[in-house]
Design a protein around this motif. Sequence first.
Motif, mmCIF file in Angstrom:
data_model
loop_
_atom_site.group_PDB
_atom_site.id
_atom_site.type_symbol
_atom_site.label_atom_id
_atom_site.label_comp_id
_atom_site.label_asym_id
_atom_site.label_seq_id
_atom_site.Cartn_x
_atom_site.Cartn_y
_atom_site.Cartn_z
ATOM 1 N N LEU A 123 54.535 46.231 19.154
ATOM 2 C CA LEU A 123 53.892 46.956 19.970
ATOM 3 C C LEU A 123 54.640 47.962 20.433
ATOM 4 O O LEU A 123 55.332 47.574 21.219
ATOM 5 C CB LEU A 123 52.608 46.490 20.916
ATOM 6 N N VAL A 124 53.977 49.313 20.578
ATOM 7 C CA VAL A 124 54.695 50.198 21.301
ATOM 8 C C VAL A 124 53.190 51.269 21.217
ATOM 9 O O VAL A 124 52.810 51.680 21.829
ATOM 10 C CB VAL A 124 55.053 51.627 20.502
ATOM 11 N N ALA A 125 53.471 51.132 23.563
ATOM 12 C CA ALA A 125 52.622 52.169 24.298
ATOM 13 C C ALA A 125 53.501 52.810 25.423
ATOM 14 O O ALA A 125 54.290 52.320 26.151
ATOM 15 C CB ALA A 125 51.508 51.061 24.906
ATOM 16 N N PRO A 126 52.800 54.206 25.427
ATOM 17 C CA PRO A 126 53.305 54.632 27.038
ATOM 18 C C PRO A 126 52.783 53.832 28.380
ATOM 19 O O PRO A 126 51.843 53.315 28.476
ATOM 20 C CB PRO A 126 52.348 56.330 26.432
ATOM 21 N N THR A 127 54.206 54.186 28.912
ATOM 22 C CA THR A 127 53.731 53.634 30.195
ATOM 23 C C THR A 127 53.169 54.454 31.219
ATOM 24 O O THR A 127 52.379 53.668 32.352
ATOM 25 C CB THR A 127 54.805 53.249 30.706
ATOM 26 N N HIS A 128 53.132 55.995 30.842
ATOM 27 C CA HIS A 128 51.815 56.178 31.976
ATOM 28 C C HIS A 128 50.893 56.424 31.576
ATOM 29 O O HIS A 128 50.377 56.023 30.726
ATOM 30 C CB HIS A 128 52.598 58.105 30.861
ATOM 31 N N GLY A 129 49.952 55.998 32.482
ATOM 32 C CA GLY A 129 48.634 55.274 32.847
ATOM 33 C C GLY A 129 48.263 53.726 32.627
ATOM 34 O O GLY A 129 47.163 53.696 32.215
ATOM 35 N N MET A 130 49.634 53.398 32.451
ATOM 36 C CA MET A 130 49.182 52.091 32.496
ATOM 37 C C MET A 130 49.260 50.827 33.659
ATOM 38 O O MET A 130 50.320 51.206 34.356
ATOM 39 C CB MET A 130 50.484 51.336 31.973
ATOM 40 N N GLU A 131 48.611 50.194 33.761
ATOM 41 C CA GLU A 131 48.569 49.323 35.066
ATOM 42 C C GLU A 131 47.056 48.321 35.281
ATOM 43 O O GLU A 131 46.753 47.935 34.110
ATOM 44 C CB GLU A 131 47.458 50.434 35.977
ATOM 45 N N GLU A 132 48.203 47.404 35.785
ATOM 46 C CA GLU A 132 47.763 45.723 35.447
ATOM 47 C C GLU A 132 45.915 45.397 36.383
ATOM 48 O O GLU A 132 46.203 45.711 37.211
ATOM 49 C CB GLU A 132 48.520 44.820 36.201
ATOM 50 N N ILE A 133 44.990 45.041 35.009
ATOM 51 C CA ILE A 133 43.480 44.163 36.009
ATOM 52 C C ILE A 133 44.382 43.225 35.652
ATOM 53 O O ILE A 133 44.835 42.402 35.143
ATOM 54 C CB ILE A 133 42.955 44.812 35.000
ATOM 55 N N SER A 134 42.307 42.637 36.408
ATOM 56 C CA SER A 134 42.425 41.692 36.327
ATOM 57 C C SER A 134 41.519 40.697 35.310
ATOM 58 O O SER A 134 41.234 41.858 34.959
ATOM 59 C CB SER A 134 41.486 41.384 37.261
ATOM 60 N N ASN A 135 42.100 39.896 34.757
ATOM 61 C CA ASN A 135 41.606 38.959 33.504
ATOM 62 C C ASN A 135 39.562 39.206 33.879
ATOM 63 O O ASN A 135 39.242 38.040 34.048
ATOM 64 C CB ASN A 135 41.967 37.715 33.201
ATOM 65 N N PRO A 136 38.867 39.606 33.156
ATOM 66 C CA PRO A 136 37.282 39.643 33.512
ATOM 67 C C PRO A 136 36.992 38.710 32.163
ATOM 68 O O PRO A 136 35.773 38.004 32.847
ATOM 69 C CB PRO A 136 37.137 41.159 32.333
ATOM 70 N N PHE A 137 38.331 37.991 31.545
ATOM 71 C CA PHE A 137 37.184 36.623 31.655
ATOM 72 C C PHE A 137 37.935 35.510 31.864
ATOM 73 O O PHE A 137 37.211 34.655 31.624
ATOM 74 C CB PHE A 137 37.707 36.156 30.203
ATOM 75 N N GLU A 138 38.834 35.585 33.000
ATOM 76 C CA GLU A 138 39.108 33.882 33.856
ATOM 77 C C GLU A 138 38.038 33.668 34.987
ATOM 78 O O GLU A 138 36.737 34.805 35.249
ATOM 79 C CB GLU A 138 40.093 35.553 34.394
ATOM 80 N N GLN A 139 37.526 32.741 34.270
ATOM 81 C CA GLN A 139 36.421 32.070 34.906
ATOM 82 C C GLN A 139 36.745 32.445 37.115
ATOM 83 O O GLN A 139 37.792 31.600 37.422
ATOM 84 C CB GLN A 139 36.205 30.299 35.253
ATOM 85 N N ALA A 140 36.630 32.255 38.244
ATOM 86 C CA ALA A 140 36.539 32.691 39.485
ATOM 87 C C ALA A 140 36.627 30.463 39.635
ATOM 88 O O ALA A 140 34.866 30.038 39.276
ATOM 89 C CB ALA A 140 36.162 33.252 40.324
ATOM 90 N N PRO A 141 37.200 30.191 40.612
ATOM 91 C CA PRO A 141 36.981 28.878 40.882
ATOM 92 C C PRO A 141 35.756 28.433 41.743
ATOM 93 O O PRO A 141 34.982 29.899 42.094
ATOM 94 C CB PRO A 141 38.156 28.670 41.439
ATOM 95 N N ALA A 142 35.162 27.467 41.323
ATOM 96 C CA ALA A 142 33.815 27.462 42.033
ATOM 97 C C ALA A 142 33.563 27.114 42.830
ATOM 98 O O ALA A 142 34.626 26.429 43.905
ATOM 99 C CB ALA A 142 33.318 26.220 40.746
ATOM 100 N N GLU A 143 32.533 27.084 44.697
ATOM 101 C CA GLU A 143 33.385 27.264 45.359
ATOM 102 C C GLU A 143 32.880 26.106 45.511
ATOM 103 O O GLU A 143 31.907 25.381 44.894
ATOM 104 C CB GLU A 143 32.551 28.492 46.133
ATOM 105 N N ALA A 144 33.006 25.349 46.569
ATOM 106 C CA ALA A 144 31.974 23.356 47.084
ATOM 107 C C ALA A 144 31.138 23.937 47.624
ATOM 108 O O ALA A 144 31.131 24.251 48.797
ATOM 109 C CB ALA A 144 32.818 22.489 47.900
ATOM 110 N N GLU A 145 30.223 22.651 47.671
ATOM 111 C CA GLU A 145 28.740 23.101 48.352
ATOM 112 C C GLU A 145 29.049 22.333 48.859
ATOM 113 O O GLU A 145 29.472 21.355 49.142
ATOM 114 C CB GLU A 145 27.677 22.983 47.095
#
Length: 145
Positions: A123-145
């Motif tokens: 893979l070769v990608a330009p660094t200009h415009g790269m930013e880290e984002i959160s994983n949209p597929f990662e499940q948030a931990p369930a809150e205790a009820e």
Amino acid sequence: FLTPCCARAASLGCISAHLPPPTALSVRSEHPTYKRPRVRTMAQHGVKKESALELSKLVDKGVRVRLNGGREVSGTLKGYDQMLNLVLDETIEYLRDPEDMSVVTDKTRSLGLIVCRGTAVTLVAPTHGMEEISNPFEQAPAEAE
């Protein structure tokens, strides 16, 4: 009339031993009125062959390169060739997590001027415009009820 080797082959179930060649079938290319279709190259159509990766636009700019085995480096692209061998300057390697080698950490080490062999580049990608984002597929931990 069968020769001794033909009789032996026939007794073993081999039916193709010493058979005469099949009769010639009429093939379109052998037909007297058949004209082969004209094949035109992309250049004859006026289409310029373009590379899927325009590295010339990235020369003297920052790039991030992923290599076989999961190693990642970033630096300034100084040159390349048709085999995708890359010359990077001011290169930094992103170290991987010792427990999970598939995870790249924020720890780095400076490598300076390096040559990345083209067969190892994935893979070769330009660094200009790269930013880290959160994983949209990662499940948030369930809150205790």
